[in-house]
Motif scaffolding. Structure first.
Motif, PDB file in Angstrom:
ATOM      1  N   VAL A  28      32.942  51.714  44.555  1.00 25.19           N
ATOM      2  CA  VAL A  28      34.063  51.619  45.488  1.00 25.19           C
ATOM      3  C   VAL A  28      34.700  50.247  45.270  1.00 25.19           C
ATOM      4  CG1 VAL A  28      34.779  51.702  47.905  1.00 25.19           C
ATOM      5  CG2 VAL A  28      32.799  53.061  47.129  1.00 25.19           C
ATOM      6  N   TYR A  29      35.975  50.239  44.904  1.00 24.64           N
ATOM      7  CA  TYR A  29      36.645  48.996  44.543  1.00 24.64           C
ATOM      8  C   TYR A  29      38.120  49.073  44.907  1.00 24.64           C
ATOM      9  CZ  TYR A  29      38.113  51.661  40.390  1.00 24.64           C
ATOM     10  OH  TYR A  29      38.650  52.594  39.542  1.00 24.64           O
ATOM     11  N   THR A  30      38.841  48.019  44.619  1.00 23.26           N
ATOM     12  CA  THR A  30      40.270  47.976  44.898  1.00 23.26           C
ATOM     13  C   THR A  30      41.035  48.068  43.590  1.00 23.26           C
ATOM     14  OG1 THR A  30      39.863  46.591  46.816  1.00 23.26           O
ATOM     15  CG2 THR A  30      42.107  46.631  45.982  1.00 23.26           C
ATOM     16  N   ARG A  31      42.000  48.984  43.541  1.00 21.83           N
ATOM     17  CA  ARG A  31      42.862  49.138  42.368  1.00 21.83           C
ATOM     18  C   ARG A  31      44.307  49.079  42.848  1.00 21.83           C
ATOM     19  NH1 ARG A  31      41.555  54.265  39.477  1.00 21.83           N
ATOM     20  NH2 ARG A  31      42.593  55.160  41.259  1.00 21.83           N
ATOM     21  N   GLN A  32      45.029  48.096  42.379  1.00 19.72           N
ATOM     22  CA  GLN A  32      46.421  47.877  42.779  1.00 19.72           C
ATOM     23  C   GLN A  32      46.560  47.863  44.309  1.00 19.72           C
ATOM     24  OE1 GLN A  32      48.518  50.935  40.629  1.00 19.72           O
ATOM     25  NE2 GLN A  32      48.401  49.801  38.717  1.00 19.72           N
ATOM     26  N   ALA A  33      45.695  47.115  44.946  1.00 19.04           N
ATOM     27  CA  ALA A  33      45.680  46.902  46.397  1.00 19.04           C
ATOM     28  C   ALA A  33      45.331  48.152  47.205  1.00 19.04           C
ATOM     29  CB  ALA A  33      47.009  46.317  46.876  1.00 19.04           C
ATOM     30  N   LEU A  34      44.836  49.200  46.539  1.00 20.08           N
ATOM     31  CA  LEU A  34      44.429  50.423  47.242  1.00 20.08           C
ATOM     32  C   LEU A  34      42.953  50.704  46.979  1.00 20.08           C
ATOM     33  CD1 LEU A  34      47.492  52.662  46.335  1.00 20.08           C
ATOM     34  CD2 LEU A  34      47.014  51.583  48.548  1.00 20.08           C
ATOM     35  N   ALA A  56      34.666  48.446  27.349  1.00 18.64           N
ATOM     36  CA  ALA A  56      35.146  47.108  27.696  1.00 18.64           C
ATOM     37  C   ALA A  56      36.608  47.108  28.124  1.00 18.64           C
ATOM     38  CB  ALA A  56      34.947  46.167  26.520  1.00 18.64           C
ATOM     39  N   VAL A  57      37.385  48.062  27.635  1.00 19.70           N
ATOM     40  CA  VAL A  57      38.812  48.094  27.961  1.00 19.70           C
ATOM     41  C   VAL A  57      39.149  49.098  29.065  1.00 19.70           C
ATOM     42  CG1 VAL A  57      39.519  47.269  25.689  1.00 19.70           C
ATOM     43  CG2 VAL A  57      39.299  49.726  26.098  1.00 19.70           C
ATOM     44  N   SER A  58      38.135  49.596  29.746  1.00 16.81           N
ATOM     45  CA  SER A  58      38.385  50.592  30.796  1.00 16.81           C
ATOM     46  C   SER A  58      39.086  49.957  31.998  1.00 16.81           C
ATOM     47  CB  SER A  58      37.076  51.238  31.247  1.00 16.81           C
ATOM     48  OG  SER A  58      36.295  50.300  31.969  1.00 16.81           O
ATOM     49  N   ASP A  59      39.807  50.780  32.720  1.00 17.77           N
ATOM     50  CA  ASP A  59      40.456  50.326  33.951  1.00 17.77           C
ATOM     51  C   ASP A  59      39.417  49.829  34.952  1.00 17.77           C
ATOM     52  OD1 ASP A  59      42.935  50.993  32.929  1.00 17.77           O
ATOM     53  OD2 ASP A  59      43.038  52.923  33.965  1.00 17.77           O
ATOM     54  N   LEU A  60      38.241  50.463  34.962  1.00 20.51           N
ATOM     55  CA  LEU A  60      37.181  50.056  35.886  1.00 20.51           C
ATOM     56  C   LEU A  60      36.764  48.616  35.623  1.00 20.51           C
ATOM     57  CD1 LEU A  60      35.113  50.717  38.123  1.00 20.51           C
ATOM     58  CD2 LEU A  60      33.575  51.470  36.300  1.00 20.51           C
ATOM     59  N   VAL A  61      36.472  48.281  34.381  1.00 20.41           N
ATOM     60  CA  VAL A  61      36.049  46.921  34.052  1.00 20.41           C
ATOM     61  C   VAL A  61      37.136  45.921  34.424  1.00 20.41           C
ATOM     62  CG1 VAL A  61      35.453  45.332  32.171  1.00 20.41           C
ATOM     63  CG2 VAL A  61      34.395  47.590  32.285  1.00 20.41           C
TER      64      VAL A  61
END
Length: 140
Positions: A28-34, A56-61
């Motif tokens: 559970v994290y924040t992506r583009q303030a959401l 290494a280049v994933s959006d998650l990382v």
């Protein structure tokens, strides 16, 4: 949260024991303030941190490296309304030390998805909370 006959608060040790039993959880994290939630397979390391293996280049990382995140795993049985849920909250970071990366390559998690240029991500277990529900079987 109040503890009652149907809900039991779990201590840290019991939470970690339960986490070690299941292969999947959710970051559970924040992506583009959401808020964002991503299911992942994981491994519980010897220092009780949650380890992921991903590209290494994933959006998650990109989103979680250096950030405070939550990691949740659970196991429930709908028929008996029982199960447990554990949440680990802590700072996430890419494992950069070569010796640690080599150790994890031998014993750590392996992604269920194809990974290019893989990295290990560690989520420190700074706060570990959990609860168990002990519902009863329902008619019908």
């Amino acid at each position: 949260m109040l503890e009652n006959d149907a809900i039991r608060i779990l201590d840290r040790l019991e939470c970690l024991r339960l986490l070690a039993k299941v292969p999947l959880g959710r970051v559970v994290y924040t992506r583009q303030a959401l808020p964002a939630v991503l299911p992942v397979n994981f491994f519980l390391d010897e220092d009780d941190s949650v380890l992921l293996y991903t590209s290494a280049v994933s959006d998650l990382v990109q989103a979680i490296d250096g950030a405070v995140v939550a990691f949740e795993a659970d196991e429930f049985t709908a028929a008996t309304r029982s199960g447990w849920s554990v949440v680990v909250t802590g700072r996430a970071g890419v494992v950069a030390e070569p010796a640690e990366h080599e150790r994890l390559s031998q014993s750590g998690p392996h992604s269920w998805m194809p990974v290019r240029d893989g990295v290990f991500v560690r989520i420190e277990s700074e706060l570990v909370t959990g609860r168990e529900t002990t519902g009863t079987r329902t008619a019908g």
